[in-house]
Design an enzyme around this catalytic site. Structure first.
Site, PDB file in Angstrom:
ATOM      1  N   ASP A   1       0.832  -1.200   0.000  1.00  0.00           N
ATOM      2  CA  ASP A   1       0.000   0.000   0.000  1.00  0.00           C
ATOM      3  C   ASP A   1       0.870   1.255   0.000  1.00  0.00           C
ATOM      4  O   ASP A   1       2.011   1.218   0.488  1.00  0.00           O
ATOM      5  CB  ASP A   1      -0.896   0.026   1.250  1.00  0.00           C
ATOM      6  CG  ASP A   1      -1.995  -1.032   1.204  1.00  0.00           C
ATOM      7  OD1 ASP A   1      -2.423  -1.384   0.091  1.00  0.00           O
ATOM      8  OD2 ASP A   1      -2.421  -1.494   2.282  1.00  0.00           O
TER       9      ASP A   1
ATOM     10  N   TYR B   1       6.361  -8.740   8.392  1.00  0.00           N
ATOM     11  CA  TYR B   1       6.074  -7.307   8.533  1.00  0.00           C
ATOM     12  C   TYR B   1       6.312  -6.863   9.967  1.00  0.00           C
ATOM     13  O   TYR B   1       6.109  -7.637  10.909  1.00  0.00           O
ATOM     14  CB  TYR B   1       4.605  -7.016   8.211  1.00  0.00           C
ATOM     15  CG  TYR B   1       4.167  -7.317   6.808  1.00  0.00           C
ATOM     16  CD1 TYR B   1       4.199  -6.334   5.817  1.00  0.00           C
ATOM     17  CD2 TYR B   1       3.680  -8.584   6.468  1.00  0.00           C
ATOM     18  CE1 TYR B   1       3.773  -6.616   4.521  1.00  0.00           C
ATOM     19  CE2 TYR B   1       3.260  -8.872   5.179  1.00  0.00           C
ATOM     20  CZ  TYR B   1       3.305  -7.879   4.213  1.00  0.00           C
ATOM     21  OH  TYR B   1       2.885  -8.164   2.934  1.00  0.00           O
TER      22      TYR B   1
ATOM     23  N   ASP C   1      -6.500   1.901   7.941  1.00  0.00           N
ATOM     24  CA  ASP C   1      -5.181   2.514   8.126  1.00  0.00           C
ATOM     25  C   ASP C   1      -5.370   4.026   8.101  1.00  0.00           C
ATOM     26  O   ASP C   1      -6.480   4.533   8.266  1.00  0.00           O
ATOM     27  CB  ASP C   1      -4.185   2.016   7.071  1.00  0.00           C
ATOM     28  CG  ASP C   1      -4.533   2.429   5.643  1.00  0.00           C
ATOM     29  OD1 ASP C   1      -5.538   3.162   5.444  1.00  0.00           O
ATOM     30  OD2 ASP C   1      -3.805   2.029   4.709  1.00  0.00           O
TER      31      ASP C   1
ATOM     32  N   ARG D   1      -3.740  -4.627   7.473  1.00  0.00           N
ATOM     33  CA  ARG D   1      -4.785  -3.666   7.879  1.00  0.00           C
ATOM     34  C   ARG D   1      -5.979  -4.399   8.493  1.00  0.00           C
ATOM     35  O   ARG D   1      -6.545  -3.963   9.494  1.00  0.00           O
ATOM     36  CB  ARG D   1      -5.254  -2.849   6.675  1.00  0.00           C
ATOM     37  CG  ARG D   1      -4.257  -1.829   6.196  1.00  0.00           C
ATOM     38  CD  ARG D   1      -4.835  -1.010   5.062  1.00  0.00           C
ATOM     39  NE  ARG D   1      -4.853  -1.717   3.800  1.00  0.00           N
ATOM     40  CZ  ARG D   1      -5.790  -1.558   2.871  1.00  0.00           C
ATOM     41  NH1 ARG D   1      -6.820  -0.744   3.079  1.00  0.00           N
ATOM     42  NH2 ARG D   1      -5.725  -2.213   1.722  1.00  0.00           N
TER      43      ARG D   1
END
Length: 236
Positions: free
Chosen positions: A56, A84, A98, A190
């Site tokens: 993203d 992540y 987000d 997310r």
């Protein structure tokens, strides 16, 4: 640091390039920039360039870009386990899960202990059903989900099976929760933030995300655009 020059022929034969995607860039923008740099420096009209796994715009970190014949390897690279790190912010949700959209609802957090936060991670280990965010590039009936979302149109999204191999949290900066996640292809961090907030009888959204690994590839080995320019045959 010295960077070996990559020739036009080598780009066509195939390269796997590791980039640290800049904040606020789309993955598509970075691919376009890399393609343009290769074409201009190598003086070639056409070169296949693609990425293995979208990040993203508000995420940073490892983006694998393939050139030439190695674009055929993109499905194989996309399928690898990913790692992540980032921050979940407890006590508020956003429509996009987000910071792309504004906070739409706030929730109490006084009832949440550090033990609750650690315990909540256990609900997400292994194979789970996850609903992708409505603000995503997935398609339904030929349209991207975010196109429906931006118009305020309701759309039913089926859940998907994903696997989370490891999920660690640190609540030292509560209500911001530092996390590390190792997960399968198709996992939306997310959505994990959103679901994690719900599991604590509160709300949460993703406020920072860095992709650190894809398979054996590590963001520590990744290039920025200046590094990449030094690997090209001619000055741009």
């Amino acid at each position: 640091m010295e960077h070996p020059i990559i020739t036009a022929e080598e780009f066509k034969e195939g390269q796997i390039l590791l980039f640290d995607k800049p904040l606020n860039w789309t993955s598509f923008q970075l691919v376009n920039k890399v393609r343009w740099m290769i074409r201009k420096s190598c003086n070639i009209k056409k070169i296949k360039v693609g990425h293995a796994g979208t990040l993203d715009p508000l995420a940073t970190g490892l983006l694998i870009i393939c050139t030439g014949k190695f674009t055929k390897r993109i499905p194989e690279l996309q399928g690898q386990i990913k790692e992540y790190t980032g921050i979940f912010s407890l006590g508020a949700t956003t429509p996009s899960y987000d910071l792309e959209t504004e906070v739409d609802e706030t929730f109490p957090i006084d009832h949440i202990s550090e033990e609750d936060i650690t315990e909540a991670t256990k609900n997400f280990i292994g194979e789970i059903d996850q609903y992708p965010p409505v603000f995503s590039a997935l398609k339904k009936d030929g349209k991207r989900l975010y196109e429906y979302a931006r118009k305020g149109e309701k759309v039913e999204i089926p859940s998907r099976k994903i696997t989370i191999e490891n999920f660690e949290v640190d609540a030292a900066n509560f209500p911001n929760i530092n996390f590390k996640v190792v997960c399968s292809k198709g996992t939306y961090i997310r959505s994990l933030a959103h679901d994690f907030g719900k599991s604590l009888k509160s709300g949460a959204h993703l406020s920072e995300l860095l992709r650190t690994k894809i398979g054996e590839f590590d963001v520590k080995e990744a290039l920025n655009l200046e590094d990449f320019e030094n690997k090209l045959p001619a000055e741009i």
